[in-house]
Design an enzyme around this catalytic site. Structure first.
Site, mmCIF file in Angstrom:
data_model
loop_
_atom_site.group_PDB
_atom_site.id
_atom_site.type_symbol
_atom_site.label_atom_id
_atom_site.label_comp_id
_atom_site.label_asym_id
_atom_site.label_seq_id
_atom_site.Cartn_x
_atom_site.Cartn_y
_atom_site.Cartn_z
ATOM 1 N N LYS A 246 1.139 -1.114 0.147
ATOM 2 C CA LYS A 246 -0.045 -0.221 0.287
ATOM 3 C C LYS A 246 0.952 1.006 0.026
ATOM 4 O O LYS A 246 2.129 1.500 0.724
ATOM 5 C CB LYS A 246 -0.885 0.249 1.496
ATOM 6 C CG LYS A 246 -1.643 0.890 1.107
ATOM 7 C CD LYS A 246 -3.216 1.172 1.128
ATOM 8 C CE LYS A 246 -3.469 2.335 1.118
ATOM 9 N NZ LYS A 246 -4.438 2.544 2.569
ATOM 10 N N SER B 112 1.219 5.686 -1.839
ATOM 11 C CA SER B 112 0.614 7.023 -2.095
ATOM 12 C C SER B 112 0.324 6.873 -3.402
ATOM 13 O O SER B 112 1.640 6.774 -3.817
ATOM 14 C CB SER B 112 1.143 8.008 -1.814
ATOM 15 O OG SER B 112 0.685 8.960 -2.195
ATOM 16 N N THR C 235 -0.321 12.494 -2.082
ATOM 17 C CA THR C 235 -1.113 12.718 -2.533
ATOM 18 C C THR C 235 -1.110 14.360 -1.682
ATOM 19 O O THR C 235 -1.078 15.838 -2.629
ATOM 20 C CB THR C 235 -2.606 12.041 -2.734
ATOM 21 O OG1 THR C 235 -2.225 11.281 -3.291
ATOM 22 C CG2 THR C 235 -3.663 13.221 -3.363
ATOM 23 N N ALA C 236 -1.475 14.364 -0.948
ATOM 24 C CA ALA C 236 -1.362 16.123 -0.219
ATOM 25 C C ALA C 236 -0.552 16.819 -1.125
ATOM 26 O O ALA C 236 -0.914 18.092 -1.674
ATOM 27 C CB ALA C 236 -1.146 16.156 1.427
ATOM 28 N N HIS D 138 -5.032 14.546 7.717
ATOM 29 C CA HIS D 138 -6.157 13.603 8.597
ATOM 30 C C HIS D 138 -7.153 14.886 9.854
ATOM 31 O O HIS D 138 -6.902 15.410 9.250
ATOM 32 C CB HIS D 138 -4.989 12.369 9.473
ATOM 33 C CG HIS D 138 -4.439 11.683 8.002
ATOM 34 N ND1 HIS D 138 -5.290 11.228 7.604
ATOM 35 C CD2 HIS D 138 -3.444 10.996 7.623
ATOM 36 C CE1 HIS D 138 -4.200 10.636 6.121
ATOM 37 N NE2 HIS D 138 -3.473 10.722 6.694
#
Length: 277
Positions: free
Chosen positions: A56, A58, A110-111, A153
């Protein structure tokens, strides 16, 4: 059957998704040898020589790993209404950010890509980007050592307690600009493996989790680091959605848009968008 080595985070959405597969509840699926690691760790692991079979990472890190890894269209996270925020001590025109020090938690996220794409439209001029641990960003902005900060978050809910002001909600901007969800976390598999089979096992694990929500509760709690059960449930409800079961055309369009734009801006290596499929 040999165990498949997999890495994902200890966050509730990942443990919820993979609970059934990890615990041998998916017929025909190989056993899993699990490494629990935050996404910044897996981003760099996938780009190096020691990446695992399935990971997993980004979506922002995909261009660095597509030579060795294929995107699995199941098990990841895309979302709406959960984008990162740009914060400062006082309300100001985003154009005034040019030349100022901006703290970000990672440059392979992604941010970060959303921030740079937004800034290209709104903050005309070069930015002084500083990478620092996520938990240090809001205190640094509050104390004036940093002019603005990119947060994710739970900071969406806690930033007022630091006396900070929201300059932009990048999720709102992205959705208004594209009409698409935000690509967050991707599941990737080594190209030497059967991607379709892995997608099938991952989808079966997601569907089992939805059909038996109580089954994964203890496993989720074990890895949630004392997170309140209601918070863990909210986390799962937000990040485990229809895109988790099947990326679909809308999901692929979101990934194409984010990474295609980022490549044009020179934020990620150039790559063939067809390699995503």
């Amino acid at each position: 059957m040999n165990a498949m080595k997999i890495a994902f985070s200890p966050c509730p959405n990942d443990t919820f998704v993979f609970h059934a597969w990890v615990h041998g509840l998916i017929p025909g699926a190989p056993p899993l040898d699990v490494m629990y690691a935050d996404i910044d760790v897996t981003n760099h692991l996938a780009a190096g020589p020691n990446g695992l079979d399935v990971m997993k990472i980004s979506y922002a890190a995909l261009p660095w790993v597509l030579k060795d890894y294929a995107l699995v269209p199941c098990g990841g996270a895309l979302g709406r209404g959960n984008g990162p925020l740009v914060l400062s001590r006082q309300s100001e025109d985003p154009a005034t950010l040019a030349g100022k020090r901006i703290a970000v938690p990672s440059e392979r996220s992604t941010a970060y890509l959303l921030f740079r794409l937004w800034a290209a439209q709104h903050a005309k001029g070069a930015l002084d980007i500083v990478v620092m641990p996520f938990h240090e960003i809001m205190p640094a902005v509050r104390d004036g050592s940093i002019d603005a900060g990119l947060v994710i978050h739970e900071a969406r809910f806690t930033y007022p307690s630091y006396g900070l002001t929201k300059l932009a909600d990048l999720g709102e901007w992205w959705e208004a600009d594209t009409g698409l969800p935000i690509p967050l976390g991707a599941i990737v598999a080594r190209r030497s493996l059967d991607r379709d089979a892995i997608a099938g096992w991952a989808r079966a694990s997601v569907e089992y989790a939805w059909a038996h929500p109580e089954a994964s509760r203890a496993y989720v709690a074990e890895h949630a680091q004392e997170m309140d059960p209601d918070v863990a449930k909210s986390h799962i409800d937000l990040y485990v959605n229809d895109f988790t079961a099947n990326l679909g055309e809308e999901g692929f369009a979101a990934v194409d848009s984010l990474l295609g734009r980022a490549a044009k801006e020179g934020l990620v290596p150039a790559f063939d968008l067809a390699a995503l499929r």
